[in-house]
Structures are given as structure tokens and as C-alpha cells.
Design a protein around this motif. Structure first.
Motif, PDB file in Angstrom:
ATOM      1  N   GLN A  28      23.273  65.163 125.371  1.00 24.01           N
ATOM      2  CA  GLN A  28      22.577  66.396 125.736  1.00 24.01           C
ATOM      3  C   GLN A  28      22.616  67.393 124.574  1.00 24.01           C
ATOM      4  O   GLN A  28      21.621  68.060 124.279  1.00 24.01           O
ATOM      5  CB  GLN A  28      23.193  67.015 126.997  1.00 24.01           C
ATOM      6  CG  GLN A  28      22.882  66.257 128.257  1.00 24.01           C
ATOM      7  CD  GLN A  28      21.390  66.299 128.545  1.00 24.01           C
ATOM      8  OE1 GLN A  28      20.804  67.358 128.722  1.00 24.01           O
ATOM      9  NE2 GLN A  28      20.770  65.118 128.564  1.00 24.01           N
ATOM     10  N   LEU A  29      23.741  67.477 123.905  1.00 26.23           N
ATOM     11  CA  LEU A  29      23.862  68.369 122.738  1.00 26.23           C
ATOM     12  C   LEU A  29      22.973  67.882 121.598  1.00 26.23           C
ATOM     13  O   LEU A  29      22.330  68.687 120.911  1.00 26.23           O
ATOM     14  CB  LEU A  29      25.321  68.442 122.293  1.00 26.23           C
ATOM     15  CG  LEU A  29      26.311  68.931 123.345  1.00 26.23           C
ATOM     16  CD1 LEU A  29      27.738  68.808 122.831  1.00 26.23           C
ATOM     17  CD2 LEU A  29      25.999  70.354 123.773  1.00 26.23           C
ATOM     18  N   TYR A  30      22.946  66.576 121.397  1.00 24.15           N
ATOM     19  CA  TYR A  30      22.090  65.974 120.370  1.00 24.15           C
ATOM     20  C   TYR A  30      20.621  66.287 120.633  1.00 24.15           C
ATOM     21  O   TYR A  30      19.894  66.731 119.738  1.00 24.15           O
ATOM     22  CB  TYR A  30      22.345  64.461 120.367  1.00 24.15           C
ATOM     23  CG  TYR A  30      21.370  63.636 119.575  1.00 24.15           C
ATOM     24  CD1 TYR A  30      21.415  63.605 118.185  1.00 24.15           C
ATOM     25  CD2 TYR A  30      20.422  62.839 120.220  1.00 24.15           C
ATOM     26  CE1 TYR A  30      20.541  62.816 117.460  1.00 24.15           C
ATOM     27  CE2 TYR A  30      19.549  62.044 119.498  1.00 24.15           C
ATOM     28  CZ  TYR A  30      19.608  62.043 118.125  1.00 24.15           C
ATOM     29  OH  TYR A  30      18.734  61.258 117.403  1.00 24.15           O
ATOM     30  N   LEU A  41      11.836  70.072 125.478  1.00 21.90           N
ATOM     31  CA  LEU A  41      12.279  71.118 126.398  1.00 21.90           C
ATOM     32  C   LEU A  41      13.091  70.477 127.509  1.00 21.90           C
ATOM     33  O   LEU A  41      12.833  69.330 127.895  1.00 21.90           O
ATOM     34  CB  LEU A  41      11.087  71.863 126.994  1.00 21.90           C
ATOM     35  CG  LEU A  41      10.253  72.674 126.005  1.00 21.90           C
ATOM     36  CD1 LEU A  41       9.016  73.237 126.696  1.00 21.90           C
ATOM     37  CD2 LEU A  41      11.093  73.786 125.402  1.00 21.90           C
ATOM     38  N   PRO A  42      14.060  71.204 128.056  1.00 19.48           N
ATOM     39  CA  PRO A  42      14.816  70.627 129.162  1.00 19.48           C
ATOM     40  C   PRO A  42      13.960  70.526 130.421  1.00 19.48           C
ATOM     41  O   PRO A  42      12.992  71.267 130.591  1.00 19.48           O
ATOM     42  CB  PRO A  42      15.979  71.596 129.356  1.00 19.48           C
ATOM     43  CG  PRO A  42      15.564  72.859 128.707  1.00 19.48           C
ATOM     44  CD  PRO A  42      14.543  72.513 127.660  1.00 19.48           C
ATOM     45  N   ALA A  43      14.352  69.604 131.292  1.00 20.51           N
ATOM     46  CA  ALA A  43      13.691  69.438 132.589  1.00 20.51           C
ATOM     47  C   ALA A  43      14.072  70.598 133.500  1.00 20.51           C
ATOM     48  O   ALA A  43      14.884  71.454 133.144  1.00 20.51           O
ATOM     49  CB  ALA A  43      14.116  68.106 133.203  1.00 20.51           C
ATOM     50  N   GLY A  46      17.619  71.522 133.868  1.00 15.89           N
ATOM     51  CA  GLY A  46      18.314  72.021 132.686  1.00 15.89           C
ATOM     52  C   GLY A  46      18.804  70.938 131.743  1.00 15.89           C
ATOM     53  O   GLY A  46      19.442  71.245 130.739  1.00 15.89           O
ATOM     54  N   THR A  47      18.516  69.679 132.026  1.00 13.84           N
ATOM     55  CA  THR A  47      18.959  68.600 131.147  1.00 13.84           C
ATOM     56  C   THR A  47      17.797  68.090 130.300  1.00 13.84           C
ATOM     57  O   THR A  47      16.637  68.195 130.682  1.00 13.84           O
ATOM     58  CB  THR A  47      19.557  67.419 131.939  1.00 13.84           C
ATOM     59  OG1 THR A  47      18.542  66.880 132.793  1.00 13.84           O
ATOM     60  CG2 THR A  47      20.767  67.850 132.753  1.00 13.84           C
ATOM     61  N   PHE A  48      18.149  67.553 129.158  1.00 13.44           N
ATOM     62  CA  PHE A  48      17.181  66.948 128.265  1.00 13.44           C
ATOM     63  C   PHE A  48      17.072  65.465 128.583  1.00 13.44           C
ATOM     64  O   PHE A  48      18.084  64.794 128.793  1.00 13.44           O
ATOM     65  CB  PHE A  48      17.606  67.106 126.796  1.00 13.44           C
ATOM     66  CG  PHE A  48      17.437  68.490 126.271  1.00 13.44           C
ATOM     67  CD1 PHE A  48      16.242  68.892 125.699  1.00 13.44           C
ATOM     68  CD2 PHE A  48      18.476  69.403 126.350  1.00 13.44           C
ATOM     69  CE1 PHE A  48      16.076  70.175 125.197  1.00 13.44           C
ATOM     70  CE2 PHE A  48      18.328  70.691 125.858  1.00 13.44           C
ATOM     71  CZ  PHE A  48      17.119  71.079 125.291  1.00 13.44           C
ATOM     72  N   GLY A  52      15.871  56.263 126.531  1.00 13.26           N
ATOM     73  CA  GLY A  52      16.352  55.016 125.957  1.00 13.26           C
ATOM     74  C   GLY A  52      17.856  54.904 125.825  1.00 13.26           C
ATOM     75  O   GLY A  52      18.363  53.862 125.403  1.00 13.26           O
ATOM     76  N   LEU A  53      18.586  55.939 126.193  1.00  8.92           N
ATOM     77  CA  LEU A  53      20.035  55.915 125.996  1.00  8.92           C
ATOM     78  C   LEU A  53      20.693  54.762 126.738  1.00  8.92           C
ATOM     79  O   LEU A  53      21.588  54.098 126.204  1.00  8.92           O
ATOM     80  CB  LEU A  53      20.659  57.247 126.415  1.00  8.92           C
ATOM     81  CG  LEU A  53      22.162  57.376 126.182  1.00  8.92           C
ATOM     82  CD1 LEU A  53      22.517  57.205 124.713  1.00  8.92           C
ATOM     83  CD2 LEU A  53      22.650  58.726 126.698  1.00  8.92           C
TER      84      LEU A  53
END
Length: 173
Positions: A28-30, A41-43, A46-48, A52-53
């Protein structure tokens, strides 16, 4: 920066299932850092997004590594094989408190030297810090025996994104 003898030890740990939540939080910081250059932009929650993670935990040829600085979680590295046989550093992140202190450089060089072979490292030229960092790491790893090229950002990224810059090097020679 002090000498490495009085700095905490830097370790690259394979991200096991128990470390997955740590990598997900650091991701999330990355993504927040990259939003400056890529316009993410975050959803609504509030998260990005980082679709693919999960592949780096679910596909055996991909790898997620936690960078530890002493006992602290300092960042992460995601690697994956490229079609031409090199290994790509798909994502590399160090928390802001440890940047410009040699932690990222040490972690990157440790990774490159631990796995001799061809490497491909992508970054956005607009991210001047990343550009300086990776060019410096490449030079520290193999001297002048590396080259750089630009390539379109692969789908599903929007075509409006600027091309990726790639550093290509081989740590076997």
C-alpha cells in the motif's frame, strides 16, 4: 551514514504465508509512492489496488521477499522470470525512513549477487530517485556492463502511461 558495522543487519527473507500480510501492507505504501508518477488513486475504501500482487505468492516462478533492517520490516522485492530468460525486479520498495541510508542499495546488491544471471529492472524516468538509484546499483553490480532501453508499459496498464525504462545487466560475467 555510519559504517555498516554499526548498522542493523539487512536480510532478504522469502515471504512465506505468515509474511504475506506484511508485504500486502507495505505494498500500500509502495502504490501510494507510485501514485505521484502514475496517477493511481485509492479506491473508495482508501486502499490502492495491486491486482497482480497475489501472483507473487501463488505462482512458484515468482517471488516476494521481505527486506528486514534488524528486526524492522524495511520494504520488499518482487521478482519474476522474463520471456527472454532474465529475472525481472517487478517491484522494489524501501520505507521512507530508511531511504538514502544505503538500505535499499545493500538489499538490491545482495539480491543481484545472490542469483548470478541476467536481470531486467524497470522504472519510470519521471521518478528521478528511482532512476538514480537503479543506475547506481547497476554500476555497483557490474561496472559499465549494463545498458538501458525503453519499452511500452505492458497491458493492462493504460496506454497513456509513459514508457518504462529498463536496465539490463548480467551478474554472471
Amino acid at each position: 551514514m555510519g559504517s555498516t558495522t554499526d548498522s542493523p543487519h539487512i536480510v532478504l527473507r522469502p515471504a512465506t504465508a505468515e509474511l504475506r500480510p506484511v508485504i500486502e501492507r507495505l505494498a500500500q505504501l509502495y502504490r501510494h509512492d507510485l501514485s505521484e508518477f502514475l496517477g493511481h488513486l485509492p479506491a473508495a475504501d482508501g486502499t490502492f489496488g495491486f491486482g497482480g500482487l497475489s501472483l507473487f505468492f501463488d505462482e512458484p516462478e515468482r517471488e516476494a521477499l521481505l527486506i528486514q533492517y534488524g528486526s524492522a520490516s524495511a520494504g520488499f522485492v518482487l521478482t519474476q522470470p522474463m520471456p527472454e530468460g532474465s529475472t525481472s525486479i517487478s517491484a522494489f520498495f524501501v520505507v521512507r525512513a530508511l531511504r538514502r541510508r544505503g538500505v535499499g542499495r545493500q538489499a538490491a546488491l545482495r539480491l543481484l549477487r545472490s542469483r548470478p544471471g541476467a536481470w531486467a529492472i524497470a522504472f519510470q524516468e519521471a521518478n528521478a530517485g528511482a532512476a538514480r538509484f537503479w543506475r547506481g546499483v547497476a554500476t555497483a553490480a557490474v561496472g559499465s556492463a549494463w545498458h538501458e532501453e525503453t519499452r511500452p508499459v505492458p497491458p493492462p496498464a493504460p496506454a497513456s502511461l509513459p514508457e518504462d525504462h529498463w536496465i539490463l545487466l548480467n551478474t554472471e560475467t
